[in-house]
Enzyme design. Structure first.
Site, PDB file in Angstrom:
ATOM      1  N   HIS A  68       0.963  -1.108   0.030  1.00 53.11           N
ATOM      2  CA  HIS A  68       0.212  -0.306  -0.640  1.00 53.11           C
ATOM      3  C   HIS A  68       0.596   1.040   0.183  1.00 53.11           C
ATOM      4  CE1 HIS A  68      -3.090   2.882   1.633  1.00 53.11           C
ATOM      5  NE2 HIS A  68      -4.209   2.155   1.239  1.00 53.11           N
ATOM      6  N   ARG A 104      -5.821  10.833  -0.673  1.00 48.08           N
ATOM      7  CA  ARG A 104      -5.780  11.092  -1.826  1.00 48.08           C
ATOM      8  C   ARG A 104      -6.554  10.675  -2.589  1.00 48.08           C
ATOM      9  NH1 ARG A 104      -2.452   5.943  -3.063  1.00 48.08           N
ATOM     10  NH2 ARG A 104      -3.112   5.717  -1.408  1.00 48.08           N
TER      11      ARG A 104
END
Ligand SMILES: Cc1cc2nc3c(=O)[nH]c(=O)nc-3n(C[C@H](O)[C@H](O)[C@H](O)COP(=O)(O)OP(=O)(O)OC[C@H]3O[C@@H](n4cnc5c(N)ncnc54)[C@H](O)[C@@H]3O)c2cc1C
Ligand code: SF4
Ligand code: SF4
Ligand code: FES
Lengths: 525, 238
Positions: free
Chosen positions: A313, A333
């Protein structure tokens, strides 16, 4: 440069960065970036598996060693069953709870065994959300296409089609159980945009999606009074003369005794591999994520698929030290948070697929544009204050209370300052081979959730795992219960283990490693 | 994370080059452990095997509910041991499993969930406002307020207040009225979802569209495509 000075650069460059947009990479650019920087392409970390169903295929050393490991179960174990059930579910995460509830609803006599407490799992930590194509401008077909592109076209089409098509009915089931998904003003399910998806498709419960789902599913397992064994781990499967699965040997972690379970069908829902710390990476996974289903199924002769690819990740914590490896939600994000290198520059489209974003972070750090932490780790900035600038003050508090709290505990205020991140070992892309009902090539052995493989191809899209758990939890639960009705009781043997041990001997493998690992050995001895 | 450790560019900070050690008391026994590590890591460092007490290691599962006290402070506080750093002079112990009673119910069959609360959790309205539950909550939830909101039938607010609840159970042993506030809140939140939240229309419509085969043509089209064609196609939504 001091960390504070470095941090100030992020503040200084924020406004300028807002006007820059980064295109997503073309397939060719993605491939070359990934080949160069993604940990899946570090040849020295891989070796061929010596024997068994995947003999000759490459995987990381950490996994290969466990697959070839020695069972803790002695050949002469007394196999008189302590429990005799229709369906044994192993693992108390999202997939296990869903399987158990559906099997129970079919009238089967179910036993749920789990290594830690019910719900102590990866599922409880899912913050980002769950992808389901419910929006009017979206469709299951588009969900299918996005997932396929994210998975480098290597996803099993049938498994994937089943997952995207059953998604909406899963949302309905969860709502009926009382899961409180975020809503729009008109009462419709609110959808957020996730990395690698062309449409807003993430259902969320604030940033506690997994926790909310698991609170509800756990409560329902208890309400339904499904028999439960906690702190009990499966360490071997049982088979009959035809090689079909007929139960499992469990180990009670409180007193180290073996428990023999005769089961007409077995559903393995034991989750992923993070705690194997592949290639030395820290992990976002829970304490029990040690790949046990891979080992158990393999010894019973079930092949694994795409077991050479793992998800790192992009945003694992690197600072403060207490948060190393811990997941920093992708939601930041999704809502426009920038990734920023030591020069104060963006370097990737933050919403590109995870493998692309991780590879680009590794590139920045390896080429000297990373930021060093006081303990010598390297990472890049995730500009969290930008969210409050972009969407108004209070955005972080409102949308990311869990993350605000996660950092507040160590006196970091993410509303004021950016955080440092580096890729963390997150997910097992491949896993045990299953068909559309979650059944393995070995009769009456089912696998659901992260432990299974094929659906996600070589890179899982954000939010697709929670859906996978619920869809295949349901399918395995229903089919395993139905199957059990028509099956007579069969014999309990360790014949497959005898065969496995003989093969190990023939290949002169004596790694001296006992597997499954069950729990990582962190204790200083 | 060996590949990201870089000795040359490491900031020159004394405490990093020689990790500072602190003394902590674990279940009454003193141990020297590196400063700043989490309480759970301190247990491992001190050579203790921990099974009960470790779960997600990320602050979400509530397995690691812990009581602690800092140097010279008489106040015993609570925390999640996976999400708290040790400091010198700290004493701590895991909370043992507490046998709180969970009511069992079939939510769909409940006729009047706000009234049914009193049958399922008759102790809930007996809250004596001591506020101990709120003080015990490592998630900073106003637990006492939540219990009252549940009793007065404001399930919506309860569900919002307890979205952060990790079910660690620290609020239960302190309750002088034998309430397990987290379980009361869980009941109220689920009831809110099942009985008092509108059904999303868009979802029902999508489920119908799928069962009516509305996407069949698109499936037929794309399932015939090569990988390369799939790479470049998008689904039509009309
Ligand atoms: C921090 C984090 C955030 C995530 N965020 C998201 C997200 O936002 N959206 C999304 O879709 N996905 C997300 N994921 C991925 C997703 O949560 C997991 O892939 C998923 O929860 C796995 O579910 P599972 O039921 O297969 O396994 P788990 O939930 O891990 O459950 C496995 C269970 O089996 C038990 N077990 C293991 N071995 C044995 C054994 N031998 N015997 C008995 N029991 C055993 C474990 O203790 C555990 O209880 C996230 C993952 C992590 C770690
Ligand atoms: S409300 Fe109770 S169970 Fe929930 S987090 Fe707070 S103390 Fe723990
Ligand atoms: S601890 Fe019990 S009595 Fe005290 S405020 Fe909380 S619920 Fe009420
Ligand atoms: S181990 Fe899950 S909250 Fe601490």
């Amino acid at each position: 440069m001091e960390l504070t000075e470095q941090r100030n650069l992020v503040h200084k460059t924020r406004d300028a960065r807002r006007s820059i947009s980064f295109p997503k990479l073309s397939p060719a650019e993605r491939d070359s970036l990934i080949k160069k920087y993604h940990p899946d392409h570090r040849a020295h970390a891989y070796r061929p598996i010596i024997f068994g169903p995947n003999a000759g295929q490459l995987t990381v050393t950490e996994v290969a060693t466990l697959l070839e490991g020695e069972s803790p179960v002695p050949a002469d174990l007394d196999l008189t069953p302590d429990y005799s059930v229709d369906v044994l579910v192993v693992g108390g995460g999202g997939a296990g709870c869903a399987s158990a509830l559906h099997a129970h609803a079919q009238g089967a006599n179910v036993l749920l065994a789990t290594k830690l407490r019910l719900g102590d799992s990866n599922s409880v930590m899912a913050q980002g959300g769950m992808q389901i194509a419910v929006a009017s401008d979206d469709s299951p077909v588009q969900h299918f296409l996005d997932t396929l592109k994210g998975g480098h076209m290597k996803n099993d089409h049938q498994l994937l089609k089943v997952m995207v098509e059953e998604g909406p009915s899963i949302a309905k089931w969860l709502l009926e159980l009382g899961v409180l998904f975020d809503r729009d003003a008109d009462g419709n399910l609110h959808v957020k945009k996730g990395g690698g998806s062309s449409k807003a498709r993430l259902l969320t419960c604030s940033d506690y999606t997994g926790l909310e789902i698991m609170r509800v599913l756990k409560d329902e397992v208890l309400n339904q009074k499904i028999p439960l064994l906690e702190f009990v781990a499966a360490v071997e499967l049982l088979s009959d003369a035809k090689g079909a699965c007929t139960g499992a040997v469990l180990k009670d972690l409180d007193n180290n005794r073996f428990i023999v379970v005769a089961a007409k069908t077995v559903i393995m829902a034991t989750g992923g591999i993070g705690r194997l710390h592949i290639q030395g990476f820290p992990t976002s996974n829970h304490f029990g994520a040690t790949g046990d289903a891979l080992v158990l199924a393999y010894r019973l002769g079930v092949p694994l698929v795409q077991i050479d690819t793992f998800q790192y990740h992009p945003s694992g914590g690197v600072y403060p030290e207490q948060l190393v490896g811990a997941l920093v939600t992708e939601g930041i994000r999704s809502e426009g948070g920038h990734l920023v290198n030591a020069k104060g520059e963006r370097f990737v489209n933050e919403l590109d697929t995870r493998d692309v974003v991780s590879s680009s972070i590794i590139r920045e750090c390896e080429e000297g544009r990373g930021i060093r932490t006081p303990s010598g780790r390297v990472g890049v900035w995730l500009d969290t204050p930008l969210l409050d600038v972009e969407h108004g003050p209070g955005t972080l508090d409102k949308h990311f209370p869990a993350m605000v709290r996660q950092y507040e505990r160590y006196q970091v205020d993410i509303r004021k300052d950016p955080v440092l991140i580096y890729p963390t070992l997150h997910y097992q892309n491949g896993g045990v081979k299953i068909d559309v009902n979650g059944e393995t090539p070995v009769a009456n052995l089912f696998v659901a959730g992260e432990a299974s493989g094929g659906l996600h191809g070589r890179n899982r899209l954000m939010g697709n795992s929670l859906l996978d758990l619920m869809v295949f939890g349901k399918r395995t639960g229903i089919l395993a219960a139905e199957r059990a009705k028509s099956l007579p009781n069969s014999s309990l043997t360790l014949d497959h283990l005898k065969r496995f041990r003989a093969e190990a001997k023939r290949h002169q493998v004596s790694a001296g490693v006992i597997s499954p690992m069950v729990l990582p050995a962190y204790t200083n001895k | 994370m060996p590949d990201t450790l870089d000795k040359k560019h490491t900031l020159n900070q004394e405490e990093i080059l020689q990790p500072k050690m602190v003394t902590v008391e674990i279940e009454g026994k003193p141990f020297q452990v590196p400063a700043g590590i989490t309480l759970i890591k301190a247990l491992w460092y001190a050579g203790q095997d921990v099974i009960r007490g470790v779960g997600c290691l990320g602050g979400f599962c509530g397995a690691c509910a812990t009581y602690y006290r800092t140097k010279d402070d008489p106040k015993v506080k609570t925390c999640l041991a996976c999400s708290m750093a040790v400091e010198d002079g700290m004493s701590f112990s895991f909370m043992p499993a507490f046998p709180a009673r969970k009511a069992t119910y079939n939510l769909l069959e409940l006729k009047d969930p706000k009234q049914d609360l009193f049958a399922l959790y008759p102790e809930a309205p007996l809250c004596r406002n001591c506020n101990a539950c709120t003080e015990a909550c490592p998630q900073n939830i106003d637990v006492r307020e939540g219990v009252w909101k549940a009793v007065f039938g404001d399930f919506k607010t309860v569900s919002e207040m307890f979205m952060d609840c990790v079910m660690c159970g620290l609020c239960a042993p302190v309750c002088i009225a034998d309430i397990a506030p987290n379980l009361v809140a869980l009941y109220a939140s689920r009831a809110q979802g099942v009985h008092f939240t509108e059904k999303p229309e868009g979802l029902s419509k999508r489920i119908e569209e799928i069962s009516d085969g509305r996407f069949q043509q698109e499936w037929d089209r794309i399932l015939k495509l090569s990988d390369e064609e799939l790479q470049n196609t998008t689904a039509s939504t009309t």
